[in-house]
Write an enzyme that holds these catalytic residues in place. Structure first.
Site, PDB file in Angstrom:
ATOM      1  N   GLY A   1     -18.446 -59.021 -20.703  1.00 26.89           N
ATOM      2  CA  GLY A   1     -17.951 -57.661 -20.940  1.00 26.89           C
ATOM      3  C   GLY A   1     -17.638 -56.895 -19.658  1.00 26.89           C
TER       4      GLY A   1
ATOM      5  CG  LEU B   1     -22.384 -52.547 -18.205  1.00 24.06           C
ATOM      6  CD1 LEU B   1     -22.123 -51.178 -17.593  1.00 24.06           C
ATOM      7  CD2 LEU B   1     -23.538 -52.462 -19.194  1.00 24.06           C
TER       8      LEU B   1
ATOM      9  CE  LYS C   1     -23.378 -44.807 -23.075  1.00 25.34           C
ATOM     10  NZ  LYS C   1     -21.991 -45.119 -22.655  1.00 25.34           N
TER      11      LYS C   1
ATOM     12  CD  GLU D   1     -14.900 -41.840 -17.731  1.00 23.01           C
ATOM     13  OE1 GLU D   1     -15.149 -42.834 -17.049  1.00 23.01           O
ATOM     14  OE2 GLU D   1     -14.995 -41.814 -18.967  1.00 23.01           O
TER      15      GLU D   1
ATOM     16  CG  HIS E   1     -23.542 -40.849 -19.494  1.00 17.00           C
ATOM     17  ND1 HIS E   1     -24.579 -41.739 -19.415  1.00 17.00           N
ATOM     18  CD2 HIS E   1     -22.418 -41.602 -19.505  1.00 17.00           C
ATOM     19  CE1 HIS E   1     -24.097 -42.977 -19.396  1.00 17.00           C
ATOM     20  NE2 HIS E   1     -22.790 -42.922 -19.453  1.00 17.00           N
TER      21      HIS E   1
HETATM   22  C1  BG6 Z   1     -20.221 -45.388 -19.478  1.00 12.29           C
HETATM   23  C2  BG6 Z   1     -19.203 -45.182 -20.561  1.00 12.29           C
HETATM   24  O1  BG6 Z   1     -21.511 -45.227 -19.977  1.00 12.29           O
HETATM   25  O2  BG6 Z   1     -20.004 -44.434 -18.443  1.00 12.29           O
HETATM   26  C3  BG6 Z   1     -17.811 -45.312 -19.993  1.00 12.29           C
HETATM   27  O3  BG6 Z   1     -19.384 -46.165 -21.566  1.00 12.29           O
HETATM   28  C4  BG6 Z   1     -17.616 -44.390 -18.805  1.00 12.29           C
HETATM   29  O4  BG6 Z   1     -16.836 -45.029 -20.986  1.00 12.29           O
HETATM   30  C5  BG6 Z   1     -18.752 -44.567 -17.813  1.00 12.29           C
HETATM   31  O5  BG6 Z   1     -16.385 -44.720 -18.206  1.00 12.29           O
HETATM   32  C6  BG6 Z   1     -18.679 -43.521 -16.718  1.00 12.29           C
HETATM   33  O6  BG6 Z   1     -19.643 -43.845 -15.765  1.00 12.29           O
HETATM   34  P1  BG6 Z   1     -19.399 -43.530 -14.232  1.00 12.29           P
HETATM   35  O7  BG6 Z   1     -20.659 -43.972 -13.569  1.00 12.29           O
HETATM   36  O8  BG6 Z   1     -18.191 -44.327 -13.840  1.00 12.29           O
HETATM   37  O9  BG6 Z   1     -19.156 -42.041 -14.152  1.00 12.29           O
END
Ligand code: BG6
Length: 476
Positions: A27, A29, A160, A228, A252
């Site tokens: 994946g 992540l 999460k 984002e 978050h």
């Molecule tokens: C993740 C979400 O938890 O956090 C994503 O699933 C998001 O959709 C990401 O892009 C954002 O994290 P960061 O650390 O890049 O701000």
């Protein structure tokens, strides 16, 4: 000795002697965050005796997975990379198939045996939440993960969002709590381990300057913004089932709100902080919300045609307690916007105007910037240079990376490190998750209209009416 050994017979080795099993290694992540974090921990010498087993449903090879992850590591030290490469293995596993878990357990045991590993195991569920229960059931049933802790430890990490709503979160939680001891369970939210975020409670409660001001007498509103630039990309299969409310707001953003809103813990320990975060989340109520989707989202790979999933969400929340009575908390997040920007803006009340000419146009703000440029800054009004009797806003700033050039760590490095050390400060308590789902379920029950916005924009035009209605203006 058979391949599936009695691990209680083995001698206890260093805590660091550890087998990391990642379910969902193919994946996004794993590619973007988990493998780079493990690389960094190896480079830092934090993992000196380890094995990594990646598992997923796909027929693939470990080199293909690693090639994808290498792009997210800068710079690459080939010696460290080779060490990672020689310690990581792939096996195809369908998470819902018990016999695949027997094969996984056998694979893990065989590798541990040949590498003379003790058998401390960290199982990382980097999958959708509906697989958490089957993965845990299969892992426990096949002996891959043992309940309880003896000389060896077995821990399970759940990414999460924990569930899809309150009901599913309860179902998953009762399933995993039936199979594992509480101390083996890590429900994580990587934002809590961001360097700046993890310092919020410490900064608030170790500086006496904040506490007298941290209430509705001096603060007029709080904004929590997670913009984002990234669109959904190849994550459509996952994202389309969740959307902005469940992917970002439920976890978050509400954890950030909890850190700002919580009362002082008895001690600045993970457990006490979690308890206070939970209390404040319980006191949140929803005033209003708005959802939207970017144009072109429905054409993204793996997204349903006519999908109603929101990629943008804003909410007006209140905290029902004496400290925060009357102070609105505004939350906003979206994908495919014009910039990446994660920040909390605490707006203080205007002072009475004592200047004879122009009054201060700006109230004071304390901004906690998570990305880009992790920092805390206070916006102050100072006298303009020259002969005028006017003021202008300037920033008094603590720039994290300017001061701490060395030693900055990424969220997932902290997560692996803490789980391996058995620290629970990275873990979210179930009651926090429960309160957060109640808030999201309330928003979903409002049956909000879905608005649309252009890619690379600020969000939907309807945001202006939201601002007008609530007498506010977004800081970013
Ligand atoms: C993740 C979400 O938890 O956090 C994503 O699933 C998001 O959709 C990401 O892009 C954002 O994290 P960061 O650390 O890049 O701000």
């Amino acid at each position: 000795m058979g391949l599936i050994e009695d691990r209680s017979q083995r001698k206890f080795k260093k805590m660091n002697d550890c087998t990391i099993i990642i379910i969902g290694i193919t994946g996004d992540l794993a590619r973007r965050k988990l493998i780079p974090a493990l690389y960094k921990l190896i480079a830092l010498g934090k993992l000196d005796k380890f094995l990594i087993i990646g598992a997923a449903k796909e027929d693939t090879r470990i080199d293909q997975i690693l090639d994808g992850a290498k792009h997210f590591i800068h710079p690459v030290d080939e010696a460290v990379w080779n060490l990672l490469r020689s310690s990581i293995h792939y096996i195809r596993v369908d998470a819902v198939q018990e016999h695949d878990f027997f094969a996984l357990h056998e694979f893990v045991s065989r590798l541990e045996h040949s590498c003379n590993m003790a058998g401390n195991r960290l199982l990382y569920c980097s999958t959708a939440a509906d697989l958490f229960c089957p993965i845990t059931e299969n892992a426990v049933k096949t002996g891959l993960i043992k309940r309880g802790s003896g000389q060896l430890w077995n821990r399970v990490v759940y990414e999460k969002p924990f569930g899809y709503d309150l009901r599913s979160a309860h179902a998953i939680n009762s399933c995993i709590c039936r199979l594992l001891e509480d101390e083996q369970i890590y429900r994580i939210d990587h934002y809590l381990t961001e360097q700046i975020v993890s310092s919020i409670a410490l900064v608030r409660f170790t500086n006496s300057v904040f506490e007298p001001l941290w209430n509705n007498r001096y603060i007029s509103q709080v904004q929590i913004i997670l913009n984002e630039k990234l669109c959904v990309g190849n994550r459509g299969g996952y994202y389309d089932k969740y959307g902005a409310l469940k992917d970002m707001l439920q976890n978050h953003m509400l954890e950030l709100l909890a850190l700002i809103g919580m009362e002082a813990p008895k001690e600045l320990t993970g457990e006490q902080i979690r308890a206070e975060r939970s209390k404040v989340l319980k006191q949140v109520h929803v005033v209003d919300a708005l959802i939207a989707q970017y144009n072109g989202y429905q054409q993204e790979p793996y997204v349903r045609p006519n999908s109603p999933t929101e990629t943008f969400a804003a909410a007006h929340l209140m905290i029902d307690n004496p400290r925060w009575a009357g102070v609105p908390f505004f939350l906003k997040t979206g994908k495919c916007l014009d910039k990446k920007d994660t920040a909390i803006h605490i707006q203080f009340k205007h002072v009475d105007c004592l200047l004879t000419q122009k009054c201060p146009s700006e109230p004071n703000y304390l901004t906690i910037q998570v990305t880009p440029n992790p920092s805390f800054f206070l916006t102050l009004n100072v006298k303009k240079p020259g002969f005028v009797q006017e003021v202008m806003p300037v920033r008094m700033e603590f720039c994290h990376n300017c001061i701490f050039k060395e030693g900055t760590v990424e969220s997932y490095e902290v997560i692996f490190d803490e789980v391996i050390r058995g620290e629970h400060s990275v873990s979210v308590r179930f009651d926090e998750i429960e309160h957060a789902w109640k808030i999201i379920d309330t928003i979903n029950d409002m049956k909000l209209p879905l608005y649309y916005y252009e890619r690379a924009s600020h969000g939907p035009n309807e945001m202006e009416q939201f601002e007008f209605k609530h007498g506010m203006r977004w800081r970013a």
